[in-house]
Design a protein around this motif. Structure first.
Motif, PDB file in Angstrom:
ATOM      1  N   LYS A 255     -11.126  22.349  -1.492  1.00  0.00           N
ATOM      2  CA  LYS A 255     -10.012  23.292  -1.598  1.00  0.00           C
ATOM      3  C   LYS A 255      -8.675  22.574  -1.433  1.00  0.00           C
ATOM      4  N   TYR A 256      -8.619  21.657  -0.474  1.00  0.00           N
ATOM      5  CA  TYR A 256      -7.378  20.903  -0.242  1.00  0.00           C
ATOM      6  C   TYR A 256      -7.008  20.091  -1.474  1.00  0.00           C
ATOM      7  N   LEU A 257      -7.990  19.390  -2.045  1.00  0.00           N
ATOM      8  CA  LEU A 257      -7.705  18.566  -3.218  1.00  0.00           C
ATOM      9  C   LEU A 257      -7.301  19.408  -4.427  1.00  0.00           C
ATOM     10  N   ARG A 258      -7.888  20.587  -4.561  1.00  0.00           N
ATOM     11  CA  ARG A 258      -7.502  21.466  -5.675  1.00  0.00           C
ATOM     12  C   ARG A 258      -6.091  22.009  -5.486  1.00  0.00           C
ATOM     13  N   THR A 259      -5.697  22.204  -4.246  1.00  0.00           N
ATOM     14  CA  THR A 259      -4.358  22.715  -3.938  1.00  0.00           C
ATOM     15  C   THR A 259      -3.306  21.619  -4.063  1.00  0.00           C
ATOM     16  N   HIS A 260      -3.666  20.393  -3.717  1.00  0.00           N
ATOM     17  CA  HIS A 260      -2.720  19.274  -3.697  1.00  0.00           C
ATOM     18  C   HIS A 260      -3.100  18.261  -4.771  1.00  0.00           C
ATOM     19  N   LYS A 261      -2.717  18.583  -5.996  1.00  0.00           N
ATOM     20  CA  LYS A 261      -3.064  17.727  -7.130  1.00  0.00           C
ATOM     21  C   LYS A 261      -2.420  16.343  -7.031  1.00  0.00           C
ATOM     22  N   GLU A 262      -1.368  16.244  -6.246  1.00  0.00           N
ATOM     23  CA  GLU A 262      -0.702  14.947  -6.106  1.00  0.00           C
ATOM     24  C   GLU A 262      -1.618  13.913  -5.444  1.00  0.00           C
ATOM     25  N   VAL A 263      -2.569  14.366  -4.625  1.00  0.00           N
ATOM     26  CA  VAL A 263      -3.505  13.428  -3.997  1.00  0.00           C
ATOM     27  C   VAL A 263      -4.355  12.763  -5.072  1.00  0.00           C
ATOM     28  N   ARG A 264      -4.890  13.560  -5.983  1.00  0.00           N
ATOM     29  CA  ARG A 264      -5.692  13.006  -7.078  1.00  0.00           C
ATOM     30  C   ARG A 264      -4.862  12.041  -7.912  1.00  0.00           C
ATOM     31  N   LEU A 265      -3.602  12.424  -8.196  1.00  0.00           N
ATOM     32  CA  LEU A 265      -2.732  11.546  -8.981  1.00  0.00           C
ATOM     33  C   LEU A 265      -2.448  10.241  -8.258  1.00  0.00           C
ATOM     34  N   LEU A 266      -2.198  10.317  -6.958  1.00  0.00           N
ATOM     35  CA  LEU A 266      -1.954   9.098  -6.176  1.00  0.00           C
ATOM     36  C   LEU A 266      -3.138   8.152  -6.248  1.00  0.00           C
ATOM     37  N   ILE A 267      -4.305   8.703  -6.036  1.00  0.00           N
ATOM     38  CA  ILE A 267      -5.509   7.873  -6.004  1.00  0.00           C
ATOM     39  C   ILE A 267      -5.833   7.320  -7.389  1.00  0.00           C
ATOM     40  N   SER A 268      -5.792   8.174  -8.402  1.00  0.00           N
ATOM     41  CA  SER A 268      -6.133   7.692  -9.747  1.00  0.00           C
ATOM     42  C   SER A 268      -5.098   6.686 -10.249  1.00  0.00           C
ATOM     43  N   SER A 269      -3.824   6.902  -9.942  1.00  0.00           N
ATOM     44  CA  SER A 269      -2.788   5.942 -10.355  1.00  0.00           C
ATOM     45  C   SER A 269      -2.981   4.608  -9.650  1.00  0.00           C
ATOM     46  N   PHE A 270      -3.294   4.669  -8.378  1.00  0.00           N
ATOM     47  CA  PHE A 270      -3.521   3.439  -7.617  1.00  0.00           C
ATOM     48  C   PHE A 270      -4.704   2.661  -8.205  1.00  0.00           C
ATOM     49  N   PHE A 271      -5.819   3.338  -8.440  1.00  0.00           N
ATOM     50  CA  PHE A 271      -6.984   2.641  -9.000  1.00  0.00           C
ATOM     51  C   PHE A 271      -6.701   2.112 -10.398  1.00  0.00           C
ATOM     52  N   ARG A 272      -5.972   2.867 -11.204  1.00  0.00           N
ATOM     53  CA  ARG A 272      -5.629   2.395 -12.547  1.00  0.00           C
ATOM     54  C   ARG A 272      -4.853   1.077 -12.448  1.00  0.00           C
ATOM     55  N   GLU A 273      -3.858   1.030 -11.553  1.00  0.00           N
ATOM     56  CA  GLU A 273      -3.064  -0.186 -11.383  1.00  0.00           C
ATOM     57  C   GLU A 273      -3.915  -1.354 -10.859  1.00  0.00           C
ATOM     58  N   ILE A 274      -4.808  -1.054  -9.942  1.00  0.00           N
ATOM     59  CA  ILE A 274      -5.693  -2.098  -9.395  1.00  0.00           C
ATOM     60  C   ILE A 274      -6.538  -2.701 -10.518  1.00  0.00           C
ATOM     61  N   PHE A 275      -7.125  -1.826 -11.345  1.00  0.00           N
ATOM     62  CA  PHE A 275      -7.997  -2.324 -12.405  1.00  0.00           C
ATOM     63  C   PHE A 275      -7.223  -3.041 -13.508  1.00  0.00           C
ATOM     64  N   LEU A 276      -6.006  -2.613 -13.757  1.00  0.00           N
ATOM     65  CA  LEU A 276      -5.192  -3.291 -14.771  1.00  0.00           C
ATOM     66  C   LEU A 276      -4.689  -4.646 -14.286  1.00  0.00           C
ATOM     67  N   LYS A 277      -4.220  -4.695 -13.045  1.00  0.00           N
ATOM     68  CA  LYS A 277      -3.585  -5.919 -12.532  1.00  0.00           C
ATOM     69  C   LYS A 277      -4.547  -6.847 -11.801  1.00  0.00           C
ATOM     70  N   ARG A 278      -5.635  -6.320 -11.281  1.00  0.00           N
ATOM     71  CA  ARG A 278      -6.653  -7.104 -10.571  1.00  0.00           C
ATOM     72  C   ARG A 278      -6.031  -8.119  -9.600  1.00  0.00           C
ATOM     73  N   PRO A 279      -5.281  -7.638  -8.622  1.00  0.00           N
ATOM     74  CA  PRO A 279      -4.618  -8.569  -7.697  1.00  0.00           C
ATOM     75  C   PRO A 279      -5.635  -9.302  -6.813  1.00  0.00           C
ATOM     76  N   ASP A 280      -5.301 -10.525  -6.417  1.00  0.00           N
ATOM     77  CA  ASP A 280      -6.160 -11.284  -5.513  1.00  0.00           C
ATOM     78  C   ASP A 280      -6.133 -10.679  -4.107  1.00  0.00           C
ATOM     79  N   ASP A 281      -4.962 -10.252  -3.677  1.00  0.00           N
ATOM     80  CA  ASP A 281      -4.819  -9.659  -2.343  1.00  0.00           C
ATOM     81  C   ASP A 281      -4.650  -8.148  -2.487  1.00  0.00           C
ATOM     82  N   VAL A 282      -5.762  -7.423  -2.428  1.00  0.00           N
ATOM     83  CA  VAL A 282      -5.745  -5.976  -2.652  1.00  0.00           C
ATOM     84  C   VAL A 282      -4.980  -5.260  -1.546  1.00  0.00           C
TER      85      VAL A 282
END
Length: 92
Positions: free
Chosen positions: A37-64
């Motif tokens: 219910k919280y995640l459905r109410t606060h869509k920004e959480v999903r966006l934060l997490i998905s954006s972060f993972f997208r950047e991680i997978f695109l940039k593949r930093p050595d120091d995560v």
């Protein structure tokens, strides 16, 4: 692994009774429902997490850890997430 003999001093430490197991199961279910219910109410959480993972997978930093610290302390991040929320509303 050998087990120590039970000395008859009550229930074994760390072993839940059937009532405790049922109570724990119900607690887990209620927690999962509340989280959903919280995640459905606060869509920004999903966006934060998905954006972060997208950047991680695109940039593949050595120091995560350093990358994560930089990502989540970026002063532009709130505006970026806000723009994404607006785009999602327009697309819906």
């Amino acid at each position: 692994m050998a087990q120590l003999p039970h000395r008859g001093l009550g229930p074994e430490p760390g072993v839940l009774s059937p009532e405790q197991r049922e109570e724990l199961r119900n607690f887990k279910i209620q927690t999962r429902i509340a989280n959903e219910k919280y995640l459905r109410t606060h869509k920004e959480v999903r966006l934060l997490i998905s954006s972060f993972f997208r950047e991680i997978f695109l940039k593949r930093p050595d120091d995560v850890l350093e990358f994560a610290a930089d990502y989540f302390t970026d002063p532009r991040l709130p505006n970026k997430i806000h723009r994404q929320l607006i785009q999602e509303k327009k697309a819906a």
